[in-house]
Design an enzyme around this catalytic site. Structure first.
Site, PDB file in Angstrom:
ATOM      1  CD  GLU A 108      -0.992  -7.606  20.278  1.00  0.00           C
ATOM      2  OE1 GLU A 108      -1.085  -8.843  20.045  1.00  0.00           O
ATOM      3  OE2 GLU A 108      -1.960  -6.844  20.271  1.00  0.00           O
ATOM      4  CB  VAL A 110      -3.346   1.042   2.466  1.00  0.00           C
ATOM      5  CG1 VAL A 110      -3.104   2.017   3.610  1.00  0.00           C
ATOM      6  CG2 VAL A 110      -4.223   1.689   1.395  1.00  0.00           C
ATOM      7  N   GLY A 111      -1.168  -1.042   3.444  1.00  0.00           N
ATOM      8  CA  GLY A 111      -0.226  -1.493   4.468  1.00  0.00           C
ATOM      9  C   GLY A 111       1.199  -1.565   3.946  1.00  0.00           C
ATOM     10  CD  GLU A 158      -3.595 -16.138  17.082  1.00  0.00           C
ATOM     11  OE1 GLU A 158      -3.705 -15.387  18.060  1.00  0.00           O
ATOM     12  OE2 GLU A 158      -3.011 -15.814  16.032  1.00  0.00           O
ATOM     13  N   GLY A 198      -7.878   0.844   3.760  1.00  0.00           N
ATOM     14  CA  GLY A 198      -7.297   0.097   2.654  1.00  0.00           C
ATOM     15  C   GLY A 198      -6.885  -1.283   3.087  1.00  0.00           C
ATOM     16  N   GLY A 237      -4.031  -4.629   3.140  1.00  0.00           N
ATOM     17  CA  GLY A 237      -2.625  -4.769   3.462  1.00  0.00           C
ATOM     18  C   GLY A 237      -1.704  -4.688   2.264  1.00  0.00           C
ATOM     19  N   PRO A 238      -1.986  -5.429   1.169  1.00  0.00           N
ATOM     20  CG  PRO A 238      -2.522  -7.308  -0.087  1.00  0.00           C
ATOM     21  CD  PRO A 238      -3.031  -6.466   1.036  1.00  0.00           C
ATOM     22  CB  CYS A 252      -3.463 -11.866  19.794  1.00  0.00           C
ATOM     23  SG  CYS A 252      -3.499 -10.230  20.533  1.00  0.00           S
TER      24      CYS A 252
END
Length: 486
Positions: free
Chosen positions: A256, A217-218, A390, A212, A214-215, A290
């Site tokens: 992280e 399921v996260g 980044e 899913g 982010g908006p 990252c």
């Protein structure tokens, strides 16, 4: 081979299902996400996007399973992790092909790095479990370390299997049950991993997977009151949103997040060794790490020599079809990332940085796919956007310094603090510089990767640690029992 992987998942009914309570069940939602091959920009599969209802079912299953899994013997959990480790290695080629397809990793890199290091996280979790003292004594007080509970695990697209195992391995070793939300942009390896968990004999509800965005399921996972901990690897922006959603239920949040890691080349460094290794590290995984050391800090008087060696190193890269064994660097993983890299290269040129190699657009021989030219800027000022933000792509900034104190100041002059590198012949001096850098990891003279080294960030790079003993302890609560000895 790649279409065969998708067909294998499709014929087994995996693409439109979530894995809950030991079974593959149809998602409650109707939304779909298209998986794009970044080397061709063509769709290769559609997966079901889960819903908050799917999350609720998965969390309920994990909560039920926690009752027995949390008190299971360390031997039984270690045996389960043994089977998972063996199955990942047995299916290594399937995983490598899936990772190459879904996020563009060169097949050689997927085989040599993406899959083997992912398996290592499971092995280390098993080994740490076998020796960890869950009960210790401090005088008359007993200190117990117990599983924190149900854990929501949110993983990114850039190291799709590696980041899953870095979380699932120690969480299960600790006695936690989990609900995994992998990135919807690179979900195929996650589905293969769920098959491994099933085939390894994971008890129902101990491991659950809900694909899913982010908006939906996260956010549902982060806010759920029966989730005791969230562990997320992703952008700093995503980490903030998760922390905000988790705050009302006061759950533990391990993050992280982003980075802008420095590589400090000291005046006594062997440039012939340090610079090529630094370029390779910055462009590893096409710069989509990252902790990639994308700021190379060099003595001003050696700047031209560094530029020459860096150009030679980058010229050896072979950018192209990720399925070709000759390719060293495939495309970046998705269109949004391609656009971001192109935008930042344009900003670097506009800011007045000097192009050593690369630049905007695709390599001349490639007219489609999310391919970026390996780009090195020099004469970069520490306050330029390309030195502060980044980029998450194959872009390296070379920054000159006039003293070691200034180099340390530049290294720390960022909102991030995830990784760092130091190069120098004088190990005592290199250690002294490493001690002054504010980051969760520092690599001196490009050592081998270690799954035992804790990994995590200072400042806006996050909190908490993964890998090694510290990674296991993130999933444990501390209980003090007074009067234990009478």
């Amino acid at each position: 081979m790649n279409s065969a992987i998708v067909e294998r998942l499709r014929s087994a009914g995996r693409l439109d299902r979530v894995f809950i309570d030991g079974e593959w069940v149809l998602s409650k939602g109707q939304a779909r996400s298209t998986v794009i091959d970044p080397s061709t920009e063509e769709p290769v599969a559609e997966i079901a996007l889960g819903t908050a209802q799917d999350v609720a079912a998965a969390v309920a299953a994990a909560r039920r399973a926690f009752t027995t899994w949390s008190v299971s013997s360390t031997q039984s959990r270690a045996l389960l992790l043994d089977r998972v480790h063996a199955l990942i290695l047995e299916r290594a080629e399937l995983f490598a092909q899936a990772i190459s397809l879904e996020m563009g990793a060169a097949i050689g890199f997927a085989r040599s790095t993406q899959v083997p290091v992912a398996a290592e996280h499971i092995r280390v979790a098993r080994d740490n479990l076998a020796s960890y003292p869950f009960l210790t004594h401090r005088g008359d007080v007993a200190i117990m370390r117990e599983a924190i509970g149900v854990c929501g695990l949110i993983t990114p697209w850039n190291w799709p299997l590696y980041q899953i195992t870095a979380k699932v391995g120690p969480a299960l070793a600790a006695g936690c049950t989990v609900v995994l939300k992998p990135s919807e942009l690179s979900p195929l390896s996650a589905l293969l991993f769920a098959e491994v968990m099933h085939d390894a004999g994971i008890p129902p509800g101990v491991f659950n997977l809900v694909n899913g965005n982010g908006p939906e399921v996260g956010a549902a996972l982060s806010a759920h009151p029966d989730v005791d901990m969230i562990s997320i690897t992703g952008s700093t922006r995503a980490g903030v949103l998760v922390a905000q959603a988790a705050a009302p239920t006061v759950k533990r949040v391990a993050q992280e997040l982003g980075g802008k890691s420095p590589n400090v080349i000291l005046p006594d460094a062997d440039l012939a060794r340090a610079v090529p290794a630094g370029v390779a590290a910055a462009f590893r995984n096409v710069g989509q790490s990252c902790s990639a050391p994308t700021r190379m800090l060099v003595p001003r008087e050696r700047l031209q020599e560094v530029e020459r060696i860096a150009l030679e190193a980058a010229s050896a890269f072979v950018v192209g079809d990720p399925r070709s064994p000759q390719t060293t660097h495939g495309p970046v993983a998705n269109r949004a990332q391609f656009n971001r890299v192109q935008e930042m290269i344009g900003i670097g040129i506009a800011e007045g940085a000097r192009l050593v190699c690369g630049g905007p657009g695709r390599p001349e021989t490639l007219n489609r796919g999310f391919y970026c030219r390996p780009t090195i800027f020099s004469a970069v000022h520490p306050q330029m956007q390309i030195a502060q933000e980044e980029i998450f792509g194959p872009v390296l900034s070379i920054i000159a310094y006039d003293s070691v104190d200034e180099a340390v100041e530049i290294a720390n002059d960022t909102v991030y603090g995830l990784g760092a590198h130091v190069q120098g012949k004088d190990l005592v001096a290199a250690r002294a510089v490493a001690a002054r850098i504010r980051s969760g990891q520092v690599h001196i003279n490009h050592p081998a990767w270690s799954p035992h080294a804790p990994f995590g960030g200072y400042k806006r790079s996050g909190n908490g640690r993964e890998y090694g003993i510290e990674g296991l302890e993130e999933y444990l609560e501390t209980k003090a029992i007074l009067g234990f000895h009478q």
